[in-house]
Design a protein around this motif. Structure first.
Motif, PDB file in Angstrom:
ATOM      1  N   MET A   1       2.247  -8.172 -13.784  1.00  0.00           N
ATOM      2  CA  MET A   1       2.942  -7.016 -14.346  1.00  0.00           C
ATOM      3  C   MET A   1       2.730  -5.877 -13.354  1.00  0.00           C
ATOM      4  SD  MET A   1       2.250  -5.571 -18.152  1.00  0.00           S
ATOM      5  CE  MET A   1       3.297  -6.678 -19.050  1.00  0.00           C
ATOM      6  N   SER A   2       3.796  -5.352 -12.794  1.00  0.00           N
ATOM      7  CA  SER A   2       3.617  -4.285 -11.802  1.00  0.00           C
ATOM      8  C   SER A   2       4.675  -3.201 -12.009  1.00  0.00           C
ATOM      9  CB  SER A   2       3.718  -4.854 -10.378  1.00  0.00           C
ATOM     10  OG  SER A   2       4.895  -5.608 -10.200  1.00  0.00           O
ATOM     11  N   PHE A   3       4.263  -1.972 -11.845  1.00  0.00           N
ATOM     12  CA  PHE A   3       5.200  -0.855 -12.022  1.00  0.00           C
ATOM     13  C   PHE A   3       5.139   0.040 -10.785  1.00  0.00           C
ATOM     14  CE2 PHE A   3       1.877   2.238 -13.127  1.00  0.00           C
ATOM     15  CZ  PHE A   3       0.872   1.409 -13.612  1.00  0.00           C
ATOM     16  N   GLY A   4       6.153   0.844 -10.628  1.00  0.00           N
ATOM     17  CA  GLY A   4       6.214   1.715  -9.454  1.00  0.00           C
ATOM     18  C   GLY A   4       5.611   3.074  -9.767  1.00  0.00           C
ATOM     19  N   PRO A   5       5.232   3.825  -8.722  1.00  0.00           N
ATOM     20  CA  PRO A   5       4.529   5.089  -8.964  1.00  0.00           C
ATOM     21  C   PRO A   5       5.396   6.243  -9.464  1.00  0.00           C
ATOM     22  CG  PRO A   5       4.574   4.560  -6.614  1.00  0.00           C
ATOM     23  CD  PRO A   5       5.232   3.420  -7.312  1.00  0.00           C
TER      24      PRO A   5
ATOM     25  N   SER B   1       6.255  15.941  -6.710  1.00  0.00           N
ATOM     26  CA  SER B   1       6.685  16.160  -8.095  1.00  0.00           C
ATOM     27  C   SER B   1       7.222  14.887  -8.751  1.00  0.00           C
ATOM     28  CB  SER B   1       7.751  17.259  -8.128  1.00  0.00           C
ATOM     29  OG  SER B   1       8.831  16.895  -7.312  1.00  0.00           O
ATOM     30  N   THR B   2       7.648  13.905  -7.963  1.00  0.00           N
ATOM     31  CA  THR B   2       8.251  12.700  -8.541  1.00  0.00           C
ATOM     32  C   THR B   2       7.231  11.570  -8.692  1.00  0.00           C
ATOM     33  OG1 THR B   2      10.190  13.316  -7.247  1.00  0.00           O
ATOM     34  CG2 THR B   2      10.264  11.178  -8.327  1.00  0.00           C
ATOM     35  N   PHE B   3       6.329  11.468  -7.729  1.00  0.00           N
ATOM     36  CA  PHE B   3       5.350  10.385  -7.765  1.00  0.00           C
ATOM     37  C   PHE B   3       4.110  10.829  -8.538  1.00  0.00           C
ATOM     38  CE2 PHE B   3       6.747   7.075  -4.719  1.00  0.00           C
ATOM     39  CZ  PHE B   3       7.958   7.644  -4.354  1.00  0.00           C
ATOM     40  N   ARG B   4       3.559   9.878  -9.304  1.00  0.00           N
ATOM     41  CA  ARG B   4       2.336  10.199 -10.066  1.00  0.00           C
ATOM     42  C   ARG B   4       1.118  10.082  -9.135  1.00  0.00           C
ATOM     43  NH1 ARG B   4       5.645  12.213 -12.796  1.00  0.00           N
ATOM     44  NH2 ARG B   4       7.261  10.816 -13.511  1.00  0.00           N
ATOM     45  N   ASP B   5       0.094  10.872  -9.447  1.00  0.00           N
ATOM     46  CA  ASP B   5      -1.119  10.751  -8.633  1.00  0.00           C
ATOM     47  C   ASP B   5      -1.933   9.537  -9.091  1.00  0.00           C
ATOM     48  OD1 ASP B   5      -2.482  11.440 -10.932  1.00  0.00           O
ATOM     49  OD2 ASP B   5      -2.631  13.554 -10.389  1.00  0.00           O
ATOM     50  N   GLU B   6      -2.950   9.207  -8.297  1.00  0.00           N
ATOM     51  CA  GLU B   6      -3.688   7.968  -8.557  1.00  0.00           C
ATOM     52  C   GLU B   6      -4.335   7.967  -9.938  1.00  0.00           C
ATOM     53  OE1 GLU B   6      -6.505   6.502  -5.672  1.00  0.00           O
ATOM     54  OE2 GLU B   6      -7.091   4.913  -7.086  1.00  0.00           O
ATOM     55  N   GLN B   7      -4.867   9.125 -10.329  1.00  0.00           N
ATOM     56  CA  GLN B   7      -5.552   9.193 -11.629  1.00  0.00           C
ATOM     57  C   GLN B   7      -4.579   8.885 -12.775  1.00  0.00           C
ATOM     58  OE1 GLN B   7      -7.212  13.044 -12.267  1.00  0.00           O
ATOM     59  NE2 GLN B   7      -8.429  12.355 -14.019  1.00  0.00           N
TER      60      GLN B   7
ATOM     61  N   ALA C   1       0.820  -1.212   0.000  1.00  0.00           N
ATOM     62  CA  ALA C   1       0.000   0.000   0.000  1.00  0.00           C
ATOM     63  C   ALA C   1       0.854   1.262   0.000  1.00  0.00           C
ATOM     64  CB  ALA C   1      -0.910  -0.006   1.226  1.00  0.00           C
ATOM     65  N   LEU C   2       2.083   1.144   0.533  1.00  0.00           N
ATOM     66  CA  LEU C   2       2.915   2.334   0.720  1.00  0.00           C
ATOM     67  C   LEU C   2       3.134   3.073  -0.606  1.00  0.00           C
ATOM     68  CD1 LEU C   2       4.530   3.845   2.924  1.00  0.00           C
ATOM     69  CD2 LEU C   2       6.542   2.540   2.219  1.00  0.00           C
ATOM     70  N   GLY C   3       2.782   4.337  -0.610  1.00  0.00           N
ATOM     71  CA  GLY C   3       2.981   5.166  -1.793  1.00  0.00           C
ATOM     72  C   GLY C   3       1.893   4.998  -2.847  1.00  0.00           C
ATOM     73  N   LYS C   4       0.955   4.062  -2.611  1.00  0.00           N
ATOM     74  CA  LYS C   4      -0.080   3.828  -3.620  1.00  0.00           C
ATOM     75  C   LYS C   4      -1.485   4.019  -3.066  1.00  0.00           C
ATOM     76  CE  LYS C   4       3.142   0.305  -4.940  1.00  0.00           C
ATOM     77  NZ  LYS C   4       3.389  -1.129  -4.741  1.00  0.00           N
ATOM     78  N   LEU C   5      -1.638   3.840  -1.753  1.00  0.00           N
ATOM     79  CA  LEU C   5      -2.955   4.018  -1.135  1.00  0.00           C
ATOM     80  C   LEU C   5      -2.809   4.991   0.029  1.00  0.00           C
ATOM     81  CD1 LEU C   5      -4.251   0.328  -0.755  1.00  0.00           C
ATOM     82  CD2 LEU C   5      -4.848   1.971  -2.536  1.00  0.00           C
ATOM     83  N   GLU C   6      -3.839   5.778   0.236  1.00  0.00           N
ATOM     84  CA  GLU C   6      -3.780   6.708   1.368  1.00  0.00           C
ATOM     85  C   GLU C   6      -4.022   5.952   2.670  1.00  0.00           C
ATOM     86  OE1 GLU C   6      -6.063  10.694   2.095  1.00  0.00           O
ATOM     87  OE2 GLU C   6      -5.413  10.522  -0.013  1.00  0.00           O
ATOM     88  N   LEU C   7      -3.162   6.164   3.657  1.00  0.00           N
ATOM     89  CA  LEU C   7      -3.335   5.463   4.928  1.00  0.00           C
ATOM     90  C   LEU C   7      -3.456   6.493   6.052  1.00  0.00           C
ATOM     91  CD1 LEU C   7      -0.592   2.733   4.424  1.00  0.00           C
ATOM     92  CD2 LEU C   7      -3.041   2.293   4.569  1.00  0.00           C
ATOM     93  N   HIS C   8      -4.441   6.303   6.914  1.00  0.00           N
ATOM     94  CA  HIS C   8      -4.587   7.164   8.100  1.00  0.00           C
ATOM     95  C   HIS C   8      -4.633   6.239   9.304  1.00  0.00           C
ATOM     96  CE1 HIS C   8      -5.191  10.811   5.813  1.00  0.00           C
ATOM     97  NE2 HIS C   8      -5.973  10.111   4.998  1.00  0.00           N
ATOM     98  N   LEU C   9      -3.442   5.794   9.724  1.00  0.00           N
ATOM     99  CA  LEU C   9      -3.390   4.736  10.729  1.00  0.00           C
ATOM    100  C   LEU C   9      -4.024   5.151  12.055  1.00  0.00           C
ATOM    101  CD1 LEU C   9       0.159   3.428   9.804  1.00  0.00           C
ATOM    102  CD2 LEU C   9      -2.002   2.232   9.480  1.00  0.00           C
ATOM    103  N   SER C  10      -3.849   6.420  12.436  1.00  0.00           N
ATOM    104  CA  SER C  10      -4.357   6.827  13.762  1.00  0.00           C
ATOM    105  C   SER C  10      -5.881   6.836  13.793  1.00  0.00           C
ATOM    106  CB  SER C  10      -3.820   8.206  14.131  1.00  0.00           C
ATOM    107  OG  SER C  10      -4.419   9.168  13.308  1.00  0.00           O
ATOM    108  N   ARG C  11      -6.502   6.900  12.615  1.00  0.00           N
ATOM    109  CA  ARG C  11      -7.969   6.936  12.606  1.00  0.00           C
ATOM    110  C   ARG C  11      -8.563   5.524  12.569  1.00  0.00           C
ATOM    111  NH1 ARG C  11      -9.298  10.884   7.746  1.00  0.00           N
ATOM    112  NH2 ARG C  11      -7.450  12.184   7.912  1.00  0.00           N
ATOM    113  N   SER C  12      -7.701   4.517  12.550  1.00  0.00           N
ATOM    114  CA  SER C  12      -8.220   3.151  12.437  1.00  0.00           C
ATOM    115  C   SER C  12      -7.911   2.355  13.704  1.00  0.00           C
ATOM    116  CB  SER C  12      -7.593   2.450  11.240  1.00  0.00           C
ATOM    117  OG  SER C  12      -6.324   1.960  11.599  1.00  0.00           O
ATOM    118  N   ARG C  13      -8.484   1.159  13.750  1.00  0.00           N
ATOM    119  CA  ARG C  13      -8.296   0.278  14.905  1.00  0.00           C
ATOM    120  C   ARG C  13      -7.066  -0.618  14.704  1.00  0.00           C
ATOM    121  NH1 ARG C  13      -8.856  -4.661  16.370  1.00  0.00           N
ATOM    122  NH2 ARG C  13     -10.116  -5.467  18.113  1.00  0.00           N
ATOM    123  N   ILE C  14      -6.363  -0.436  13.585  1.00  0.00           N
ATOM    124  CA  ILE C  14      -5.209  -1.291  13.265  1.00  0.00           C
ATOM    125  C   ILE C  14      -4.183  -1.237  14.402  1.00  0.00           C
ATOM    126  CG2 ILE C  14      -3.221  -1.551  11.698  1.00  0.00           C
ATOM    127  CD1 ILE C  14      -5.037  -0.397   9.461  1.00  0.00           C
TER     128      ILE C  14
END
Ligand code: PLP
Length: 677
Positions: free
Chosen positions: A363-367, A267-273, A190-203
């Motif tokens: 097939m997987s590529f980096g962001p 500036s280096t990482f692409r956005d999700e869209q 998930a790192l760098g690809k999904l938004e994570l808000h750990l403090s708001r979860s029960r994880i």
């Protein structure tokens, strides 16, 4: 140029990350526990990286530890949770009956659960939470089992399929059922690809690995919720607030910090869209190149950087070799299991048919990839599709092919031979098996030559003959034949300058002669006794060849050693052996795509392993130095061993194959159209 499409296995190190690591190794090399100025500088860097990571992951008051990678993070989390269960049990709380983990978790999770449960004497059973066809956890199962679970492990996104878990749905079930289970969310992909808000979860625990996002291997993070049970995995000098002892991997942490900084500045990482648009372009290119292709997981439900697919009739291994020849790196299933040709347990858990689970390609590529990279990747995919059509391996739209000589087809060690003559446009088949019929029918249709005979006397061969008749129609022989498929009233079958005969009649081996001279005998399932009348040096092509010998002789031959050549000494070898022949033993669909080293004045020949028998008689007589090469060195070693076993004294293999050749500027690599088209 390499197109690296295996980012879920690992990524290259970002330029600024490598620079940051170098700076720490060479200059700012202090130990963050030292109280002098060099140490203080190191401590400041460490604190800065942690603060940035905390911000990005929204860790709130939770801990964020530097660890060596996700496997360590998972061990620490599992040990912490299971040690807590042991303490609860000692205090009389026996409510935990089992340990739950998603059926598609990375092996690190169930293996850690098994290991620590045993070591701590808990011996709680492990229950896999089933997933549905989309790869999503079965929430009804979870609802039923969560109340008595000691731990629940559900990854954020799957490494093989990219499927994004419904963490909100899982959290809701844990809340509704009042489960006391600790919750581990493997967040590596998930790192760098999904938004994570750990403090708001029960994880409770979330491990991360740096090398999946442009940091080097050997650095990772573990999030531990404030108040979650914790047991250190490593005790010692008290680093990381005594939660993880051992001097910190400062170069790795600096590099991870540089990656996170690049991520944060946007500036280096692409956005999700943008990533979704790249994924859609790759998906469209794949569908166009490989008609019938099926995505094993719905791309829009997966990480925008992952595609997992299968193509009917094509093995995962073949597709990986094809892409590799086009200098495009993909993987089959996950990297850990890619060496074994086993169906993916992840896809099996999703209930996909066996062929999809066994034929999967990821097939997987980096962001941080850009437009130009995706365009080139799409071009390579198109070239792979073209290669399949040229070489009669595409499910549809194949070009006609020219057939000449012997081609060997194998299935689980069993061998079938297709003999063809382009001048007379005739061919025949020896020992086909039912499992091979689809591939054989496709090859025969592309070639378009009528079959003179389909030979083979076992019940399986006869069954294959009947299936071929259904598949081939007009190309099947029409003349009356005996039970082994041999046309009645024919002593020999002529294929251009070659003749096939049976010696003795009816049950003997099939003898292939050229201009009256015996070249080779196809021995099917016959034992040695039945071959005693053959000349001792005659090459014998077996009906099954588990050991990849290709051919044997009756004469007991003293096997000569295989000679191994390191890639770095290739030019020196060519200079020292001007009469050498370099032999590319890769299959035509690979040769069509790939470039071979251009060496001064050396003779090069394409001789795929499946067609090696054609060359054996001449090479054994000539005894000129032969240097076999392929992609990895496996097939070239098999070819060299076959020659050495038959008495060739100068059979060389290029160790490690083309993959290990020192990389040369592109202009030094040139395809030879005459050889490879
Ligand atoms: N979890 C997932 C989902 C992964 O993809 C991986 C790596 O493949 C791991 C855990 C293990 O990570 P590492 O080998 O970096 O410790």
């Amino acid at each position: 140029m390499e197109i690296y499409l295996d980012a879920n296995a690992t990524t290259p190190v970002l330029f600024q990350a490598a620079q940051a690591a170098r700076q720490v190794m060479a200059e700012d090399f202090g130990n963050p526990s030292s109280v002098h100025s060099t140490g203080l500088k190191a401590r400041a860097m460490l604190d800065q990286v942690r603060a940035r990571a905390r911000r990005l992951l929204d860790t709130g008051a939770g801990h964020l530890l530097f660890v060596s990678g996700a496997t360590e993070g998972i061990q620490t989390a599992v040990l912490s949770a299971l040690n807590e269960l042991r303490a609860r049990r000692a205090a009389g709380d026996d409510s935990a009956r089992w340990l739950l983990y998603g059926a598609t978790e990375h092996k690190a999770v169930p293996e850690a659960l098994k290991h620590w449960s045993q070591l701590l004497g808990l011996d709680l059973p492990l229950l896999a939470i089933p997933v549905n066809r989309q790869g999503l956890h079965d929430l009804d199962f979870l609802r039923e089992h969560a109340p008595q679970a000691g731990i629940v492990c559900t990854m954020a996104a799957n490494n093989e399929t990219g499927v994004i878990s419904d963490l909100a749905g899982i959290e809701a079930v844990l809340q509704q059922t009042g489960s006391q289970a600790m919750w581990l969310v493997d967040s590596v992909q998930a790192l760098g690809k999904l938004e994570l808000h750990l403090s708001r979860s029960r994880i409770d625990y979330a491990p991360f690995s740096g090398h999946k996002l442009y940091a080097p291997k050997g650095v990772g993070l573990l999030y531990v919720r404030e108040g979650a049970p914790f047991t250190p995995l490593l005790a010692g000098g008290g680093q990381e607030g005594s939660l993880r002892s051992g001097t910190e991997n400062m170069a790795g942490i600096a590099a991870l910090g540089a990656v996170l900084a690049a991520f944060e500045d946007g500036s280096t990482f692409r956005d999700e869209q943008t990533l979704r648009s790249y994924q859609a372009r790759l998906a469209a290119a794949l569908e166009a190149a490989f008609p019938g292709l099926i995505f094993n997981a719905e791309p829009t439900l997966s990480l925008p950087t992952t595609l997992n697919f299968a193509v009917p009739g094509l093995s995962s291994r073949l597709l990986q070799d094809l892409f590799d020849a086009a200098e495009s790196r993909v993987s089959g299933g996950s990297a850990c299991s890619a060496a074994k040709a086993q169906p993916s347990y992840v896809l099996q858990a999703m209930g996909l048919p066996e062929w999809q689970a066994a034929g999967a390609v990821r097939m997987s590529f980096g962001p941080v990839v850009d437009e130009a990279f995706i365009s080139e990747a799409c071009a390579r995919i198109a070239a792979c599709g073209l290669s399949l059509r040229r070489n009669c391996l595409s499910p549809v739209g194949n070009d006609p092919t020219i057939g000449d000589g012997i081609t060997r087809f194998t299935q689980d060690g069993a061998c079938c031979y297709l003999l063809a003559d382009s001048a007379s446009q005739r061919c025949l088949l020896i020992d086909p098996l039912p499992e091979m019929v689809d591939a054989l029918a496709q090859a025969l249709q592309c070639q378009g030559y009528p079959l003179l005979a389909v030979l083979g006397s076992s019940p399986e061969h006869q069954q294959a003959r009947a299936l071929l008749a259904q598949a081939l129609g007009d190309l099947m022989p029409t003349a009356a034949c005996d039970a082994s498929g041999w046309p009645l009233h024919h002593e020999t079958l002529a294929l251009g300058a070659s003749q096939l005969s049976r010696q003795p009649l009816d049950e003997g081996p099939l003898l292939l002669s050229v201009a009256g001279q015996p070249q080779l005998a196809f021995t099917g399932g016959l034992d040695r006794m039945a071959l005693e009348h053959l000349p001792p040096d005659l090459l014998l092509a077996p009906g099954s060849d588990e050991e990849q010998q290709f051919a044997t002789t009756r004469a007991v031959c003293h096997a000569l050693p295989v000679l191994a050549l390191e890639g770095a000494k290739l030019q020196a070898f060519v200079d020292a052996h001007p009469d050498a022949l370099l032999v590319d033993v890769r299959e035509p669909y690979e040769q069509f795509l790939s470039l071979t080293p251009k060496l001064n004045g050396v003779a090069l020949q394409a001789m795929p392993l499946s067609r090696l028998l054609n060359a054996l008689p001449t090479w054994l007589v000539e005894q000129r130095p032969l240097l076999f090469f392929c992609r990895s060195g496996n097939r070239s070693r098999q070819a060299a061993m076959a020659l050495a076993r038959l008495g060739h004294s100068q059979a060389w293999t290029l160790v490690g194959g083309l993959a290990l050749l020192p990389s040369a500027p592109a202009e030094q690599f040139q395809p030879d159209p005459a050889l490879y088209v």
